[in-house]
Write an enzyme that holds these catalytic residues in place. Structure first.
Site, mmCIF file in Angstrom:
data_model
loop_
_atom_site.group_PDB
_atom_site.id
_atom_site.type_symbol
_atom_site.label_atom_id
_atom_site.label_comp_id
_atom_site.label_asym_id
_atom_site.label_seq_id
_atom_site.Cartn_x
_atom_site.Cartn_y
_atom_site.Cartn_z
ATOM 1 N N SER A 148 -11.213 -0.547 0.169
ATOM 2 C CA SER A 148 -9.929 -1.254 0.224
ATOM 3 C C SER A 148 -9.874 -2.501 -0.651
ATOM 4 O O SER A 148 -8.818 -2.836 -1.180
ATOM 5 C CB SER A 148 -9.595 -1.624 1.665
ATOM 6 O OG SER A 148 -10.629 -2.368 2.240
ATOM 7 N N HIS A 161 -14.821 -1.405 5.952
ATOM 8 C CA HIS A 161 -13.684 -2.108 6.559
ATOM 9 C C HIS A 161 -14.053 -2.702 7.931
ATOM 10 O O HIS A 161 -14.897 -2.171 8.652
ATOM 11 C CB HIS A 161 -12.543 -1.096 6.735
ATOM 12 C CG HIS A 161 -11.251 -1.715 7.124
ATOM 13 N ND1 HIS A 161 -10.783 -1.722 8.427
ATOM 14 C CD2 HIS A 161 -10.307 -2.347 6.391
ATOM 15 C CE1 HIS A 161 -9.604 -2.314 8.462
ATOM 16 N NE2 HIS A 161 -9.297 -2.708 7.242
ATOM 17 N N LYS A 193 -0.425 3.768 4.694
ATOM 18 C CA LYS A 193 -0.579 3.461 3.270
ATOM 19 C C LYS A 193 0.220 4.491 2.460
ATOM 20 O O LYS A 193 1.445 4.405 2.426
ATOM 21 C CB LYS A 193 -2.059 3.375 2.932
ATOM 22 C CG LYS A 193 -2.726 2.307 3.844
ATOM 23 C CD LYS A 193 -4.058 1.870 3.447
ATOM 24 C CE LYS A 193 -4.740 1.031 4.517
ATOM 25 N NZ LYS A 193 -4.126 -0.275 4.769
ATOM 26 N N HIS A 227 -7.437 4.884 2.061
ATOM 27 C CA HIS A 227 -6.830 4.657 0.741
ATOM 28 C C HIS A 227 -6.929 5.877 -0.181
ATOM 29 O O HIS A 227 -6.507 5.815 -1.327
ATOM 30 C CB HIS A 227 -7.481 3.441 0.062
ATOM 31 C CG HIS A 227 -7.233 2.179 0.815
ATOM 32 N ND1 HIS A 227 -6.123 1.401 0.613
ATOM 33 C CD2 HIS A 227 -7.946 1.579 1.805
ATOM 34 C CE1 HIS A 227 -6.159 0.367 1.443
ATOM 35 N NE2 HIS A 227 -7.258 0.454 2.172
ATOM 36 N N GLU A 269 -16.396 4.929 3.009
ATOM 37 C CA GLU A 269 -14.961 5.069 2.727
ATOM 38 C C GLU A 269 -14.760 5.927 1.478
ATOM 39 O O GLU A 269 -15.594 5.905 0.570
ATOM 40 C CB GLU A 269 -14.333 3.694 2.504
ATOM 41 C CG GLU A 269 -14.420 2.835 3.751
ATOM 42 C CD GLU A 269 -13.788 1.454 3.589
ATOM 43 O OE1 GLU A 269 -12.937 1.267 2.710
ATOM 44 O OE2 GLU A 269 -14.177 0.575 4.374
ATOM 45 N N ASN A 294 0.824 -1.221 0.000
ATOM 46 C CA ASN A 294 0.000 0.000 0.000
ATOM 47 C C ASN A 294 0.851 1.261 0.000
ATOM 48 O O ASN A 294 0.362 2.346 0.317
ATOM 49 C CB ASN A 294 -0.899 0.022 1.238
ATOM 50 C CG ASN A 294 -1.909 -1.103 1.240
ATOM 51 O OD1 ASN A 294 -2.461 -1.450 0.198
ATOM 52 N ND2 ASN A 294 -2.130 -1.699 2.388
ATOM 53 N N ASP A 340 -13.926 7.266 6.200
ATOM 54 C CA ASP A 340 -12.640 6.566 6.302
ATOM 55 C C ASP A 340 -11.925 6.777 4.968
ATOM 56 O O ASP A 340 -12.359 6.254 3.944
ATOM 57 C CB ASP A 340 -12.926 5.076 6.565
ATOM 58 C CG ASP A 340 -11.682 4.194 6.457
ATOM 59 O OD1 ASP A 340 -10.658 4.647 5.893
ATOM 60 O OD2 ASP A 340 -11.749 3.045 6.923
HETATM 61 C C1 LIG Z 1 -10.239 1.096 4.684
HETATM 62 C C2 LIG Z 1 -9.347 0.874 5.856
HETATM 63 N N1 LIG Z 1 -9.677 1.434 7.037
HETATM 64 C C3 LIG Z 1 -8.910 1.271 8.120
HETATM 65 C C4 LIG Z 1 -7.759 0.520 8.078
HETATM 66 C C5 LIG Z 1 -6.954 0.319 9.310
HETATM 67 O O1 LIG Z 1 -5.813 1.111 9.314
HETATM 68 P P1 LIG Z 1 -4.463 0.621 10.021
HETATM 69 O O2 LIG Z 1 -3.852 -0.400 9.161
HETATM 70 O O3 LIG Z 1 -3.661 1.861 10.163
HETATM 71 O O4 LIG Z 1 -4.872 0.061 11.354
HETATM 72 C C6 LIG Z 1 -7.360 -0.059 6.863
HETATM 73 C C7 LIG Z 1 -6.096 -0.804 6.723
HETATM 74 O O5 LIG Z 1 -5.882 -1.887 6.882
HETATM 75 C C8 LIG Z 1 -8.199 0.107 5.736
HETATM 76 O O6 LIG Z 1 -7.900 -0.502 4.571
#
Ligand SMILES: Cc1ncc(COP(=O)(O)O)c(C=O)c1O
Length: 384
Positions: free
Chosen positions: A178, A132, A238, A206, A174, A46, A203
């Site tokens: 993801s 997520h 990321k 990405h 989001e 990422n 969120d």
């Molecule tokens: C869409 C999304 N939200 C939240 C997270 C969580 O973030 P982190 O990896 O910093 O805990 C991720 C990553 O894995 C993600 O892809």
């Protein structure tokens, strides 16, 4: 849980081709990685902008560790918020044009704090179906409950908002999904949020760094502003090439969360060295437009190759370009065959994605060369 139950579950997963295995890599750097002494082209990271091993970011981390130590040694409200943390918050406020930022040790924790803190007891959370795990886990704990609208479907969201009548709701989604790499229609979503007085929580794990001018994220990309969301979650793990997460919001919301968010109050603050590194990384992200341009060129070239080789990718304009395979075992076999050819492209299987939607999730970085992509697609074509 008893040992026999665990063994049965593992056997079941193995049989269904769903057993996850932890692979210890030698190192991941740029657009490649090494495993057991062998070099692979990496299409599963990422590090979208290639910032994680950038010399200036690495130097900032080292300097930060020398000046402030490796660990923060405390939770934010006790002794963990130090000058490097404040400098990082100030940089993010300036970047995203927001009043306040709270830092977290991960994006997962930041998402949990956002949802658990900002959905009131009498409020229903309306969450995109493909959100997520960090949001789903928080949703499951909400006293007001939650409902899921169809993925990126504003009509489905509006129906839920209408069926709520006067009861208050909160919307969460989001900026870039993801596993599918696609994005919601944020302007319409925002209109619904305003029409129904349902605050929007976004969120943008990405989207940050990659989307919009200076990489300010998906809202800016959509012609909106970060403040249009009540709160924005993004992470450093990321495009920014580090680790940790943050919430960008108003002073009022930040003050409120600092009193109540358990993931903020009861967790060791981000490493100060990481805070220094991420401040540097954001500065580079803002001024290095060439990183986003290179990434955009790679995305376009990837789509061209997919068309040329008749390998249909899921519709996505982002750095995440999934190739749907369907069957989990087949996805695993293709992933292993690619590995034998020096290409690292992990299969994503249920429960991370819905049943029969196993995929090869191609992720691109600004550091990939055209020849890397050509090689990937020649191999995929030969195998599929
Ligand atoms: C869409 C999304 N939200 C939240 C997270 C969580 O973030 P982190 O990896 O910093 O805990 C991720 C990553 O894995 C993600 O892809």
């Amino acid at each position: 849980m008893r040992a026999e139950q665990m063994q049965a579950l593992l056997a079941q997963r193995q049989q269904a081709g769903l057993l996850r295995q932890l692979k210890v890599l030698d190192a991941v750097k740029g657009s490649s990685l090494s495993f057991q002494g062998k070099l692979f082209l990496n299409f599963s990271g990422n590090d979208y902008l290639g910032l994680s091993a950038d010399p200036a970011v690495v130097a900032a981390l080292q300097q930060g560790a020398s000046d402030f130590g490796v660990g923060s040694t405390g939770s934010p409200l006790i002794s963990g918020q130090q000058k490097p943390h404040q400098a990082l918050c100030d940089e993010i406020c300036d970047w995203l044009n927001v009043e306040a930022v709270l830092l977290f040790s991960s994006g997962f924790a930041a998402n949990q704090a956002m949802l658990l803190g900002l959905c009131g007891e009498d409020e229903l959370l309306l969450l995109d179906k493909l959100s997520h795990a960090s949001m789903i886990d928080a949703a499951l704990q909400l006293p007001g409950g939650y409902k899921r609208f169809l993925h990126n479907d504003v009509v489905s969201l509006q129906k839920l908002l209408q069926s709520q009548h006067e009861a208050p709701a909160v919307i969460a989604t989001e900026g870039v999904f993801s596993m599918d790499g696609d994005s919601p229609d944020l302007p319409t979503l925002l209109k619904l949020s305003q029409q129904y007085q349902a605050p929007l929580l976004l969120d943008d794990a990405h989207g940050i760094g990659v989307q919009g001018a200076e990489g300010a994220g998906s809202l800016v990309q959509a012609g909106l502003a970060t403040q249009d969301a009540q709160c924005l979650m993004a992470n450093f793990g990321k495009a920014l090439g580090g680790q940790g997460g943050f919430l960008a919001t108003t002073q009022l919301v930040a003050d409120y969360l600092a009193q109540s968010a358990r993931h903020f109050i009861y967790s060791t603050a981000l490493s100060p060295a990481m805070a220094v590194a991420m401040t540097q990384s954001i500065r580079l992200c803002r001024i290095n437009a060439w990183r986003r341009e290179r990434l955009a060129e790679n995305i376009q070239y990837c789509q061209e190759l997919a068309r040329q080789y008749d390998l249909p990718l899921l519709p996505s304009h982002s750095a995440i370009q999934p190739l749907l395979i369907g069957d989990s075992n087949k996805a695993m076999v293709v992933s292993e065959q690619l590995r034998a050819q020096g290409i690292w492209l992990s299969a994503i299987r249920p429960p991370t994605v819905p049943q029969q939607q196993a995929r090869l999730r191609i992720t691109l970085t600004a550091l990939h060369q055209k020849a890397d992509l050509a090689l990937l697609f020649q191999s995929l074509r030969a195998l599929l």
